[in-house]
Write a protein that holds these residues in place. Structure first.
Motif, PDB file in Angstrom:
ATOM      1  N   HIS A  35       0.828  -1.206   0.000  1.00 53.35           N
ATOM      2  CA  HIS A  35       0.000   0.000   0.000  1.00 53.35           C
ATOM      3  C   HIS A  35       0.866   1.261   0.000  1.00 53.35           C
ATOM      4  N   TRP A  36       1.929   1.250   0.775  1.00 51.67           N
ATOM      5  CA  TRP A  36       2.788   2.432   0.838  1.00 51.67           C
ATOM      6  C   TRP A  36       3.488   2.702  -0.494  1.00 51.67           C
ATOM      7  N   LEU A  37       3.751   1.644  -1.260  1.00 49.84           N
ATOM      8  CA  LEU A  37       4.479   1.805  -2.518  1.00 49.84           C
ATOM      9  C   LEU A  37       3.578   2.167  -3.696  1.00 49.84           C
ATOM     10  N   VAL A  48      -7.951  16.611  -2.958  1.00 50.07           N
ATOM     11  CA  VAL A  48      -7.110  15.453  -2.682  1.00 50.07           C
ATOM     12  C   VAL A  48      -7.708  14.224  -3.362  1.00 50.07           C
ATOM     13  N   HIS A  49      -6.868  13.461  -4.013  1.00 47.98           N
ATOM     14  CA  HIS A  49      -7.341  12.199  -4.579  1.00 47.98           C
ATOM     15  C   HIS A  49      -6.206  11.177  -4.565  1.00 47.98           C
ATOM     16  N   ALA A  50      -6.598   9.913  -4.560  1.00 43.48           N
ATOM     17  CA  ALA A  50      -5.611   8.833  -4.545  1.00 43.48           C
ATOM     18  C   ALA A  50      -5.130   8.551  -5.955  1.00 43.48           C
ATOM     19  N   ALA A  51      -3.861   8.195  -6.065  1.00 40.48           N
ATOM     20  CA  ALA A  51      -3.276   7.844  -7.356  1.00 40.48           C
ATOM     21  C   ALA A  51      -2.312   6.684  -7.145  1.00 40.48           C
ATOM     22  N   SER A  52      -1.949   6.046  -8.240  1.00 40.52           N
ATOM     23  CA  SER A  52      -1.053   4.894  -8.170  1.00 40.52           C
ATOM     24  C   SER A  52      -0.009   4.994  -9.266  1.00 40.52           C
ATOM     25  N   PRO A  53       1.244   4.625  -8.976  1.00 37.16           N
ATOM     26  CA  PRO A  53       2.256   4.624 -10.034  1.00 37.16           C
ATOM     27  C   PRO A  53       1.966   3.603 -11.124  1.00 37.16           C
ATOM     28  N   LEU A  54       1.117   2.620 -10.815  1.00 31.98           N
ATOM     29  CA  LEU A  54       0.772   1.598 -11.807  1.00 31.98           C
ATOM     30  C   LEU A  54      -0.112   2.162 -12.919  1.00 31.98           C
ATOM     31  N   ARG A 330       2.906  13.650  -8.380  1.00 36.86           N
ATOM     32  CA  ARG A 330       2.228  12.580  -9.093  1.00 36.86           C
ATOM     33  C   ARG A 330       3.143  11.368  -9.228  1.00 36.86           C
ATOM     34  N   PRO A 331       2.609  10.173  -9.001  1.00 35.72           N
ATOM     35  CA  PRO A 331       3.426   8.958  -9.129  1.00 35.72           C
ATOM     36  C   PRO A 331       3.544   8.550 -10.595  1.00 35.72           C
ATOM     37  N   ASP A 332       4.454   9.210 -11.319  1.00 39.54           N
ATOM     38  CA  ASP A 332       4.467   9.019 -12.764  1.00 39.54           C
ATOM     39  C   ASP A 332       5.798   8.526 -13.324  1.00 39.54           C
ATOM     40  N   GLY A 333       6.653   7.972 -12.489  1.00 36.80           N
ATOM     41  CA  GLY A 333       7.904   7.475 -13.050  1.00 36.80           C
ATOM     42  C   GLY A 333       8.821   6.882 -12.010  1.00 36.80           C
ATOM     43  N   THR A 334      10.004   6.503 -12.473  1.00 38.69           N
ATOM     44  CA  THR A 334      10.987   5.861 -11.613  1.00 38.69           C
ATOM     45  C   THR A 334      11.454   6.782 -10.499  1.00 38.69           C
ATOM     46  N   GLN A 335      11.575   8.081 -10.810  1.00 39.22           N
ATOM     47  CA  GLN A 335      12.025   9.024  -9.788  1.00 39.22           C
ATOM     48  C   GLN A 335      11.064   9.057  -8.601  1.00 39.22           C
ATOM     49  N   ILE A 337       9.215   6.557  -7.566  1.00 38.00           N
ATOM     50  CA  ILE A 337       9.420   5.313  -6.816  1.00 38.00           C
ATOM     51  C   ILE A 337      10.639   5.437  -5.905  1.00 38.00           C
ATOM     52  N   ILE A 338      11.739   5.991  -6.437  1.00 35.38           N
ATOM     53  CA  ILE A 338      12.948   6.146  -5.625  1.00 35.38           C
ATOM     54  C   ILE A 338      12.680   7.076  -4.441  1.00 35.38           C
ATOM     55  N   ALA A 339      11.982   8.186  -4.721  1.00 37.65           N
ATOM     56  CA  ALA A 339      11.657   9.114  -3.636  1.00 37.65           C
ATOM     57  C   ALA A 339      10.731   8.468  -2.612  1.00 37.65           C
ATOM     58  N   ARG A 340       9.758   7.689  -3.082  1.00 35.90           N
ATOM     59  CA  ARG A 340       8.831   7.038  -2.154  1.00 35.90           C
ATOM     60  C   ARG A 340       9.560   6.033  -1.266  1.00 35.90           C
TER      61      ARG A 340
END
Length: 386
Positions: A35-37, A48-54, A330-335, A337-340
């Motif tokens: 969930h955290w990832l 506010v809204h939920a988003a996913s890197p997927l 926005r969870p939109d790339g590899t950067q 993920i690294i920051a998360r």
């Protein structure tokens, strides 16, 4: 710390299968990290809204394969519940008393969460927070509770399903998916799979309690067969590769469970069975067992409050007046993920605060949870009973 580790080890009954507790701890921690990832709170124009890197990087779907571990929890839950009920019957304990004891352990921590968030929601509304924003937050907090409702229902049905072959609910899932996805049947039919889909690993657990599933051949069959079936369903039948829900996706493997989610769960159950031997060897070490035992003592607290911990860190970050990478972006790339990944230890600290505040609602009163008493193990190792 050494003294605490020794006390926990001394309080553990010799007959306890520590590997079961390890599997349950891994399942809970897998869900939390997952969930955290793959969940982010994004603020756009004050909303506010939920988003996913997927959503934007579907190639990250394998992340969901590692952290969607609910099938393992249902496998262990079925095994433990069936053995517990058989033991209760042997002692002459009534079904009602047995069920009441088990469900109390689940829902007392839930009650604490609901009270806190009811007060929080009222305060937010009174301070002018919009309904849309509040709905986005409450959805993250409350949506995981469906899992506890299903688990509680299956626990209540343990005497009936303890001898049900896992193939029967699997056949139900297959037919439901054929009708609703293959033949354009009503979408609401899929909610049958909420029970049938999780009944498959639960029934595997009850079979395990009867002495089945002990051979490594069974574990390899489930792992290879489940993985192969899942791959075919994704590649040839159009099922999503992500084993978690993705906002905006046409089909979710979890909402409700699909055949792909069930076959993936079978593969996970096979892997769990194959891990039993290595886990038992590792957990002979007192320090490793102490970590597993402590997670199990607060498993529901960790599960219930992990989203609140993430939101607390996100909200605190807003007070800086800056948009923090991996937290508000926005969870939109590899950067991202690294920051998360760098934020995960901060989430863990916030969750530790929640654990310290609310763990008492899950654990029994101090007089019955003492690990050792006057240098001797407690009566029945109650502090580590599932």
């Amino acid at each position: 710390m050494r003294e605490v580790i020794q006390r926990i080890d001394a309080a553990t009954p010799h007959h306890r299968d520590r590997a079961l507790d390890a599997l349950r701890a891994l399942a809970i921690l897998g869900v939390v990290l997952g969930h955290w990832l793959v969940t982010a709170l994004v603020v756009d124009s004050g909303t506010v809204h939920a988003a996913s890197p997927l959503q934007r990087t579907p190639e990250l779907a394998p992340v969901s394969w590692a952290f969607q571990t609910l099938a393992v929890f249902f496998l262990v839950g079925g095994q433990v519940a069936a053995k517990s009920y058989a033991s209760a019957r042997a002692r002459g304990t009534t079904y009602g008393r047995w069920l009441g004891t088990r469900t109390l352990r689940l829902f007392r921590p839930v009650a604490a969460l609901l009270v806190v968030w009811a007060v929080t929601a009222g305060t937010m509304l009174a301070s002018g927070v919009g309904y849309d924003n509040l709905h986005a937050l409450l959805k993250l907090v409350l949506s995981p509770l469906w899992f506890l409702l299903v688990f509680a229902a299956l626990t209540a049905l343990t005497p009936l399903v303890s001898r049900l072959h896992p193939l029967w609910p699997l056949v139900v899932v297959i037919h439901v998916d054929i009708i609703r996805l293959g033949l354009d049947g009503p979408a609401r039919l899929g909610w049958i799979n909420v029970a049938a889909g999780w009944l498959v690993p639960y029934c595997l657990g009850t079979a395990w309690s009867r002495g089945d599933l002990r051979s490594r051949t069974t574990g390899w069959t489930l792992l290879i067969g489940g993985a192969t079936a899942t791959a075919l369903l994704v590649l040839l039948a159009g099922y999503p590769a992500a084993m978690v829900g993705v906002p905006g996706a046409g089909i979710s493997n979890l909402d409700p469970p699909t055949l792909a989610a069930v076959t993936f769960g079978l593969a996970q159950c096979g892997a769990a069975l194959l891990l039993l031997g290595p886990l038992r060897r590792v957990l002979v070490r007192s320090a490793a067992w102490a970590a597993v035992a402590l997670v199990n003592l607060s498993a529901m607290t960790i599960f219930l409050w992990h989203q609140t911990a993430m939101m607390a860190v996100t909200a605190t970050g807003l007070l800086t007046g800056r948009t923090l990478p991996g937290l508000h972006t926005r969870p939109d790339g590899t950067q991202w993920i690294i920051a998360r990944l760098l934020w995960l230890p901060v989430f863990a600290v916030a969750l530790t605060v929640c654990w310290a505040a609310f763990r008492t609602y899950e654990q029994r009163r101090q007089g019955r949870t003492t690990v050792v008493r006057e240098g001797r193990p407690s009566r029945t190792g109650e502090a580590h009973r599932a």
